[in-house]
Design a protein around this motif. Structure first.
Motif, PDB file in Angstrom:
ATOM      1  N   ASP A   1     -10.925 -11.914  13.878  1.00  0.00           N
ATOM      2  CA  ASP A   1      -9.662 -12.453  13.376  1.00  0.00           C
ATOM      3  C   ASP A   1      -9.742 -12.876  11.915  1.00  0.00           C
ATOM      4  O   ASP A   1      -8.788 -12.692  11.153  1.00  0.00           O
ATOM      5  CB  ASP A   1      -9.223 -13.648  14.228  1.00  0.00           C
ATOM      6  N   LYS A   2     -10.871 -13.432  11.502  1.00  0.00           N
ATOM      7  CA  LYS A   2     -10.922 -13.989  10.155  1.00  0.00           C
ATOM      8  C   LYS A   2     -10.845 -12.924   9.059  1.00  0.00           C
ATOM      9  O   LYS A   2     -10.483 -13.232   7.918  1.00  0.00           O
ATOM     10  CB  LYS A   2     -12.185 -14.848   9.983  1.00  0.00           C
ATOM     11  N   ILE A   3     -11.186 -11.677   9.401  1.00  0.00           N
ATOM     12  CA  ILE A   3     -11.066 -10.615   8.391  1.00  0.00           C
ATOM     13  C   ILE A   3      -9.870  -9.707   8.664  1.00  0.00           C
ATOM     14  O   ILE A   3      -9.657  -8.733   7.947  1.00  0.00           O
ATOM     15  CB  ILE A   3     -12.344  -9.754   8.327  1.00  0.00           C
ATOM     16  N   SER A   4      -9.089 -10.031   9.707  1.00  0.00           N
ATOM     17  CA  SER A   4      -8.037  -9.121  10.139  1.00  0.00           C
ATOM     18  C   SER A   4      -6.622  -9.606   9.859  1.00  0.00           C
ATOM     19  O   SER A   4      -5.681  -8.816   9.930  1.00  0.00           O
ATOM     20  CB  SER A   4      -8.169  -8.842  11.649  1.00  0.00           C
ATOM     21  N   TYR A   5      -6.445 -10.890   9.540  1.00  0.00           N
ATOM     22  CA  TYR A   5      -5.092 -11.408   9.368  1.00  0.00           C
ATOM     23  C   TYR A   5      -4.952 -12.193   8.076  1.00  0.00           C
ATOM     24  O   TYR A   5      -5.628 -13.202   7.871  1.00  0.00           O
ATOM     25  CB  TYR A   5      -4.706 -12.284  10.575  1.00  0.00           C
ATOM     26  N   GLY A   6      -4.050 -11.726   7.215  1.00  0.00           N
ATOM     27  CA  GLY A   6      -3.733 -12.414   5.976  1.00  0.00           C
ATOM     28  C   GLY A   6      -2.368 -13.055   6.076  1.00  0.00           C
ATOM     29  O   GLY A   6      -1.585 -12.746   6.982  1.00  0.00           O
ATOM     30  N   LEU A   7      -2.063 -13.947   5.141  1.00  0.00           N
ATOM     31  CA  LEU A   7      -0.811 -14.693   5.184  1.00  0.00           C
ATOM     32  C   LEU A   7       0.394 -13.768   5.274  1.00  0.00           C
ATOM     33  O   LEU A   7       1.288 -13.966   6.091  1.00  0.00           O
ATOM     34  CB  LEU A   7      -0.693 -15.587   3.945  1.00  0.00           C
ATOM     35  N   ASN A   8       0.451 -12.754   4.426  1.00  0.00           N
ATOM     36  CA  ASN A   8       1.550 -11.799   4.448  1.00  0.00           C
ATOM     37  C   ASN A   8       1.164 -10.486   5.112  1.00  0.00           C
ATOM     38  O   ASN A   8       1.983  -9.575   5.209  1.00  0.00           O
ATOM     39  CB  ASN A   8       2.024 -11.507   3.025  1.00  0.00           C
ATOM     40  N   LEU A   9      -0.065 -10.398   5.563  1.00  0.00           N
ATOM     41  CA  LEU A   9      -0.545  -9.194   6.238  1.00  0.00           C
ATOM     42  C   LEU A   9      -0.640  -9.483   7.730  1.00  0.00           C
ATOM     43  O   LEU A   9      -1.654  -9.235   8.370  1.00  0.00           O
ATOM     44  CB  LEU A   9      -1.906  -8.782   5.664  1.00  0.00           C
ATOM     45  N   TYR A  10       0.433 -10.047   8.268  1.00  0.00           N
ATOM     46  CA  TYR A  10       0.419 -10.498   9.654  1.00  0.00           C
ATOM     47  C   TYR A  10       0.375  -9.353  10.645  1.00  0.00           C
ATOM     48  O   TYR A  10       0.246  -9.568  11.847  1.00  0.00           O
ATOM     49  CB  TYR A  10       1.625 -11.395   9.942  1.00  0.00           C
ATOM     50  N   CYS A  11       0.551  -8.118  10.171  1.00  0.00           N
ATOM     51  CA  CYS A  11       0.421  -6.965  11.061  1.00  0.00           C
ATOM     52  C   CYS A  11      -1.020  -6.461  11.089  1.00  0.00           C
ATOM     53  O   CYS A  11      -1.322  -5.463  11.736  1.00  0.00           O
ATOM     54  CB  CYS A  11       1.351  -5.838  10.614  1.00  0.00           C
ATOM     55  N   GLY A  12      -1.880  -7.135  10.362  1.00  0.00           N
ATOM     56  CA  GLY A  12      -3.294  -6.777  10.361  1.00  0.00           C
ATOM     57  C   GLY A  12      -3.765  -6.169   9.059  1.00  0.00           C
ATOM     58  O   GLY A  12      -3.005  -5.500   8.355  1.00  0.00           O
ATOM     59  N   VAL A  13      -5.007  -6.454   8.713  1.00  0.00           N
ATOM     60  CA  VAL A  13      -5.645  -5.870   7.533  1.00  0.00           C
ATOM     61  C   VAL A  13      -6.355  -4.599   7.979  1.00  0.00           C
ATOM     62  O   VAL A  13      -7.223  -4.634   8.851  1.00  0.00           O
ATOM     63  CB  VAL A  13      -6.653  -6.849   6.903  1.00  0.00           C
ATOM     64  N   ASN A  14      -5.971  -3.483   7.380  1.00  0.00           N
ATOM     65  CA  ASN A  14      -6.502  -2.185   7.825  1.00  0.00           C
ATOM     66  C   ASN A  14      -7.394  -1.509   6.786  1.00  0.00           C
ATOM     67  O   ASN A  14      -7.718  -0.333   6.925  1.00  0.00           O
ATOM     68  CB  ASN A  14      -5.334  -1.269   8.185  1.00  0.00           C
ATOM     69  N   ASP A  15      -7.797  -2.263   5.775  1.00  0.00           N
ATOM     70  CA  ASP A  15      -8.620  -1.719   4.697  1.00  0.00           C
ATOM     71  C   ASP A  15      -9.986  -1.243   5.177  1.00  0.00           C
ATOM     72  O   ASP A  15     -10.651  -0.468   4.478  1.00  0.00           O
ATOM     73  CB  ASP A  15      -8.830  -2.775   3.603  1.00  0.00           C
ATOM     74  N   TYR A  16     -10.416  -1.700   6.337  1.00  0.00           N
ATOM     75  CA  TYR A  16     -11.753  -1.378   6.842  1.00  0.00           C
ATOM     76  C   TYR A  16     -11.810  -0.025   7.545  1.00  0.00           C
ATOM     77  O   TYR A  16     -12.903   0.470   7.832  1.00  0.00           O
ATOM     78  CB  TYR A  16     -12.210  -2.462   7.830  1.00  0.00           C
ATOM     79  N   TYR A  17     -10.657   0.566   7.825  1.00  0.00           N
ATOM     80  CA  TYR A  17     -10.608   1.762   8.666  1.00  0.00           C
ATOM     81  C   TYR A  17     -10.123   2.964   7.852  1.00  0.00           C
ATOM     82  O   TYR A  17      -8.924   3.203   7.715  1.00  0.00           O
ATOM     83  CB  TYR A  17      -9.699   1.511   9.860  1.00  0.00           C
ATOM     84  N   THR A  18     -11.071   3.679   7.289  1.00  0.00           N
ATOM     85  CA  THR A  18     -10.766   4.847   6.472  1.00  0.00           C
ATOM     86  C   THR A  18     -11.634   6.007   6.938  1.00  0.00           C
ATOM     87  O   THR A  18     -12.209   5.955   8.023  1.00  0.00           O
ATOM     88  CB  THR A  18     -11.016   4.561   4.976  1.00  0.00           C
ATOM     89  N   ASN A  19     -11.748   7.038   6.096  1.00  0.00           N
ATOM     90  CA  ASN A  19     -12.590   8.187   6.444  1.00  0.00           C
ATOM     91  C   ASN A  19     -13.992   8.083   5.846  1.00  0.00           C
ATOM     92  O   ASN A  19     -14.737   9.056   5.819  1.00  0.00           O
ATOM     93  CB  ASN A  19     -11.930   9.488   5.998  1.00  0.00           C
TER      94      ASN A  19
END
Length: 270
Positions: free
Chosen positions: A71-89
């Motif tokens: 959770d601590k790396i997955s939810y930002g104040l305005n990124l409430y739908c989740g942080v997806n920067d970790y999932y690329t190719n």
């Protein structure tokens, strides 16, 4: 008799020589035993250390330890739908996470720590941001203190080294976003690895429904996904099992497990 005396002296000397030989033999044997014992202990300790090093413990994915890490790396104040920067190719490391995204994550953590309120706003000092960033990404992460375009905007004063919020009236909608689920968690020494399944969303389908792909490049469309009565894909185990797998590694640093990297896991599609 002189000859008798001489014979006795020779006998005594012979006994002394043999005694000295026996003593030396015993000393050598004791040294050899001590060396062999030390070698065995060293070998045994090395084997034990190796076994300890290679020991893996599977963690409960619903435990507080695992969910708080995710959770601590997955939810930002305005990124409430989740942080997806970790999932690329490709592999993503902590330094690849932008300062803008990092600040959004910091704001969420500061709110949860009670250092400011999302509704009423407030202010906090630079040190509070640095402390949370240390918990998130470790001491090697580089962050530039400045005003970021968040909502609300937290204006940074470089003189007082303080962030102050503006109008807290903000909001928004998620839209289509990747579906994610922690499938497994493994602890190995000072590293915790989370294995996360991801389905990648796409809104460009002709029927108006959100389509989901197995891969980041959106080349492998998944057709047989379970949906609800409104056509929304369910975030369940069966659906997520068809997504890509990522390994997120966290390493213990100064008492906290900090994000290190996210790596796509190569799998053989059945």
């Amino acid at each position: 008799d002189f000859s008798l005396t001489k014979t006795i002296i020779r006998g005594v000397r012979g006994v002394e020589k043999h005694k000295h030989f026996y003593i030396m033999t015993i000393v050598v044997l004791l040294l050899m035993m001590a060396f062999a014992s030390s070698f065995y202990l060293m070998y045994d300790n090395n084997i034990f250390s190796k076994e300890k090093k290679e020991t893996e413990v599977e963690l409960d994915v619903m435990s507080e330890e695992v969910t708080s890490l995710y959770d601590k790396i997955s939810y930002g104040l305005n990124l409430y739908c989740g942080v997806n920067d970790y999932y690329t190719n490709k592999k993503v490391v902590a330094s690849d996470i932008s300062n803008e995204t990092a600040f959004e994550l910091v704001l969420t953590q500061l709110h949860e720590k009670g250092l400011y309120n999302i509704i009423s706003g407030g202010s906090f000092r630079k040190e509070a941001v640095d402390e949370v960033l240390l918990e998130l990404f470790g001491s090697d992460y580089t962050f530039q203190h400045q005003t970021y375009q968040t909502c609300p905007i937290f204006t940074y004063d470089s003189i007082t080294e303080t962030y102050t919020s503006g109008d807290p009236a903000c909001g928004g909608m998620c839209g289509a976003y990747p579906l994610k689920r922690v499938e497994k968690a493994i602890q190995k020494n000072d590293t915790i690895s989370l294995f996360v399944r991801v389905l990648f969303a796409d809104t460009s389908s002709d029927n108006g429904l959100v389509a989901y792909y197995r891969d980041y490049n959106k080349t492998d469309l998944i057709y047989d996904l379970e949906r609800d009565e409104h056509g929304v894909v369910l975030n369940n185990e069966e659906n997520l099992s068809k997504g890509s797998l990522y390994q997120l590694d966290f390493v213990l640093e100064e008492g906290n497990y900090v994000f290190v990297s996210s790596t796509p896991v190569k799998e053989t599609v059945q």
